[in-house]
Design a protein around this motif. Sequence first.
Motif, short mmCIF file in Angstrom:
data_model
loop_
_atom_site.label_atom_id
_atom_site.label_comp_id
_atom_site.label_asym_id
_atom_site.label_seq_id
_atom_site.Cartn_x
_atom_site.Cartn_y
_atom_site.Cartn_z
N ALA A 11 0.83 -1.20 0.00
CA ALA A 11 0.00 0.00 0.00
C ALA A 11 0.86 1.24 0.00
O ALA A 11 0.89 2.02 0.95
CB ALA A 11 -0.93 -0.01 1.20
N PRO A 12 1.67 1.46 -1.04
CA PRO A 12 2.53 2.65 -1.08
C PRO A 12 1.72 3.93 -1.17
O PRO A 12 2.25 5.01 -0.96
CB PRO A 12 3.37 2.41 -2.34
N GLU A 13 0.43 3.84 -1.50
CA GLU A 13 -0.37 5.04 -1.66
C GLU A 13 -0.55 5.80 -0.37
O GLU A 13 -1.01 6.95 -0.37
CB GLU A 13 -1.75 4.69 -2.24
N HIS A 14 -0.21 5.17 0.75
CA HIS A 14 -0.38 5.84 2.05
C HIS A 14 0.70 6.88 2.31
O HIS A 14 0.48 7.77 3.14
CB HIS A 14 -0.37 4.81 3.18
N LEU A 15 1.88 6.75 1.71
CA LEU A 15 3.00 7.64 2.00
C LEU A 15 2.62 9.07 1.66
O LEU A 15 2.03 9.36 0.60
CB LEU A 15 4.24 7.22 1.22
N GLY A 16 2.97 9.96 2.61
CA GLY A 16 2.76 11.36 2.40
C GLY A 16 1.34 11.83 2.64
O GLY A 16 1.05 13.04 2.58
N VAL A 17 0.41 10.92 2.92
CA VAL A 17 -0.98 11.31 3.16
C VAL A 17 -1.13 11.73 4.63
O VAL A 17 -0.62 11.04 5.53
CB VAL A 17 -1.95 10.18 2.81
N ASN A 18 -1.87 12.79 4.83
CA ASN A 18 -2.11 13.27 6.20
C ASN A 18 -3.39 12.61 6.74
O ASN A 18 -4.49 12.86 6.25
CB ASN A 18 -2.28 14.78 6.22
#
Length: 925
Positions: free
Chosen positions: A124-131
């Motif tokens: 789930a790399p899409e989580h990086l950088g998400v607040n």
Amino acid sequence: MRLNFAPWHSLKTRVTLFTLAIFIVSIWSLSLYTSRMLREDMVRLLGEAQFSAATLLADQVNTELDDRFQALKMLAAVMAPAVPGDAPALQASFEKYVIFHRLFSGGTFIAGTDGVAIASALTAPEHLGVNYRSADYVAMALKDGSMIVGAPVAGKTASSPGVGMAVPIRAGDGRIIGVVAGVIDLGKPNFLSRITSGSYGRSGALLIAAPRHALFVAASDPERAMQRLPAPGINPMHDKYASGYEGYGVLVNLHGVEELTAAKGIPAAGWFLVVTMPSAEAFAPIRALQQRMLLATLLLTLVAAGLTWWMLRHQLSPLLAAAGALGARSASDQALAPLPIARDDEIGKLIGGFNSLLATLRQREIALTDSEARFRDFFRKNSSVMLIIDPASGAITDANAAAASYYGVSQEQLSAMSIDQINTLAPEQIARERQLAAHEKRNYFHFTHRLASGELRDVEVYSTPIGNGAAPALFSIVHDITERKHAAERIHTLAFFDQLTGLPNRTMLMDRLKHAMAGSARTNNHGALLFIDLDNFKALNDTLGHDAGDQLLMQVAGRLVLCVRASDTVARVGGDEFVVILVGLDADRMQAASETEAVAKKMLVVLSQVYRFDHAAHHSTASIGATLFSGADIAIDILMKQTDLTMYKAKAAGRNTVRFFDPAMEIAVRERATMESDLRRALQERQFVLHYQPQVDQDCHVIGAEALVRWQHPRHGLVAPNAFIGLAEECGLILPLGDWVMHTACTQLACWAQAVATAHLTIAVNVSANQFRQPDFVELVLAVLRDTRANPQRLKLELTESLLVENVSDVIEKMSALKRHGVGFSLDDFGTGYSSLSYLKRLPLDELKIDRSFVRDILVDPNDAAIAKTVVALAHSLGLGVIAEGVESDGQKAFLMAHGCRMFQGYLFGRPVPIEAFVTMLEVV
């Protein structure tokens, strides 16, 4: 009489319907009760089974959640040294934990304190950088440091909803430096898939609800997933589950379908799992059973109805046949004959009892016919007046010969009359009396009947209803009570009125005085009681005779009545005594006394006027005693005593006057009453004693004694005779007291006779006039002498001159009778009362006694000295002895001796003393 019954009114139908009603109510009640109990048992069993399933599934979900929390907690502990730090190094270290790829289908990530993801799983790399600071599970983990499951919402990086879980990362000092979070993508296979892909029964459902977020997290029905929970208050059962209740129950869902539900909590996430099944499916078996039970009940009801109808028809056939036969005979007006008895059972006994009743009725009918014939014969031939009266109209429908003879008309004429023509009461009142008799509320009446001659007669009527049905009547027996009523009136007059004057007597006076006192209490007005006694009435009787006395009393009565008002009362209470009650006097006592005095003076004036008889005229006066009363605060007898006392005060004041009661008189009355009571008690308790005063001769030798009674009062000590003898004479106690004195003195004489030194002594006993006038006085004295064995020659009776006023011949006869037995007589207090020398020479006396009033001043008063010398000379001339009493000095003794007196009595020789002291004195002498 016809005995026809409508089908629905027959006994058979009513018994059948009643039996069926009881059976139907019983069997249907049992059936419905059983059905209800089966349903309740089924709800309990299915609910418990459903709750067990919910518990199993909820425990599995809770275990899965705990495992994921433990994994996140372990990862947070491992990654804590690297946070915060180099992001590439942290990512490289985080990628080593591939187990999280299986646990969290939506991926895992590490966020700093600002909520921004700084490391993420390779899946789930899409989580990086998400607040993720706005995600509740991240925000609460950072804020509170708690492990939490977030609300199921659409994710920031995924299109399907998901559920996030977060665990805080703490530094060595306990500070929160980040969070480790995992997301469960509900759109991908996960541990909740067994819920979403499962079912319960054919149409049941599985649900996981998050009450904190008011959402269904997962459901076997995809349409219900992520739907809002029912608002509070809409579904009470959901409200109970949301508040933490674990169990089962029946509810109606939002679509109006009744469901059996069971719920179990999932504490790791704050959720609860619900297992539902439509009631139609859950209770299908019990509904089928209920339908079969109702059908069986209906069949049993029909069978019971048929059997009951058949049994009653068979059992009641004899009774119905008897009823039919009775109806046929009644319709043909035939005489009722005994009914046939078909069976020897209860119905047969009933018909037999009916046959016995018919026989009894026939016997009574015969007896009634015979009784009516006897009554007619009794009515016709009876000598009493008898009438038959119609209670409604008052018409006389029949009368016997005695009635026709009594009323003076023929029977035919009397039977054509109305009772109103005979009874003198008003017609409407007669009608009321007839109704009282007709309804047996009264049977005895008193009327005045008018005869054909016009004469009015008082009658007593006994009236009672006879007959029944359409022609009731009153049977009346009439008794003439005219003579009886006149006799009763005469008896009343004799009982309550004086026969000479026609005035009320004492009995009526007491009754009217009672009412007058009660009226005074009601009105607060005073009343007065006047006691009137004619002066010198006895002299009139003695001179003009009793007829003149009666005429005087009648004229006095007439004059007194004219002196008072109609509301007042004048009564004659006996002899020449009258009592007047005045009522309605002023409320002020002084004014009432003034009014009373005015009436009393008016009476004195009227009564003092000349009375004229047939051939003579007479002048008379009266003495009046008066007292006032107000209310009933004083007893009637006390009131009468007060007036009697004041009347005597009026006489003592010179007569022909009026005196009012003085409270001092009341004190004297009370003292008199107390003394009278004490006198009676003294006689019972032997409180009297005899004292003896010596009598001596010229040489001072004791020759006898006078017995003087004393009262040893328990409170007042020794009481002298002048304090109580007068009262004893007035109240009649002088007789028993005199008997006691006589008996005691004679007993002492008998005792003295036993000794030579005292055998010669005599005892003088005073005898009152009342005592001497007793018809059996001689017998009483002789009986005492016999009982005590005393020598009659030693007994000397002292009589007073008052005895000589009346019936001297009787006095002489009694004295002579006792004289023949040896008893001596002395005339006491000679010269102080009524003395007649003609009577004196006829009396069988032995001595005269000079009164102490003449002896006291004999040395200084020439009159007393002359009287004393005259008495001595008279005694010597009549051959009598003489004794002087009250001698207290030697000079008095010497004077008396010088003129021929040789016996003495007084303080000079000794005072009256008890017998013990008297005997001691004799021994000294």
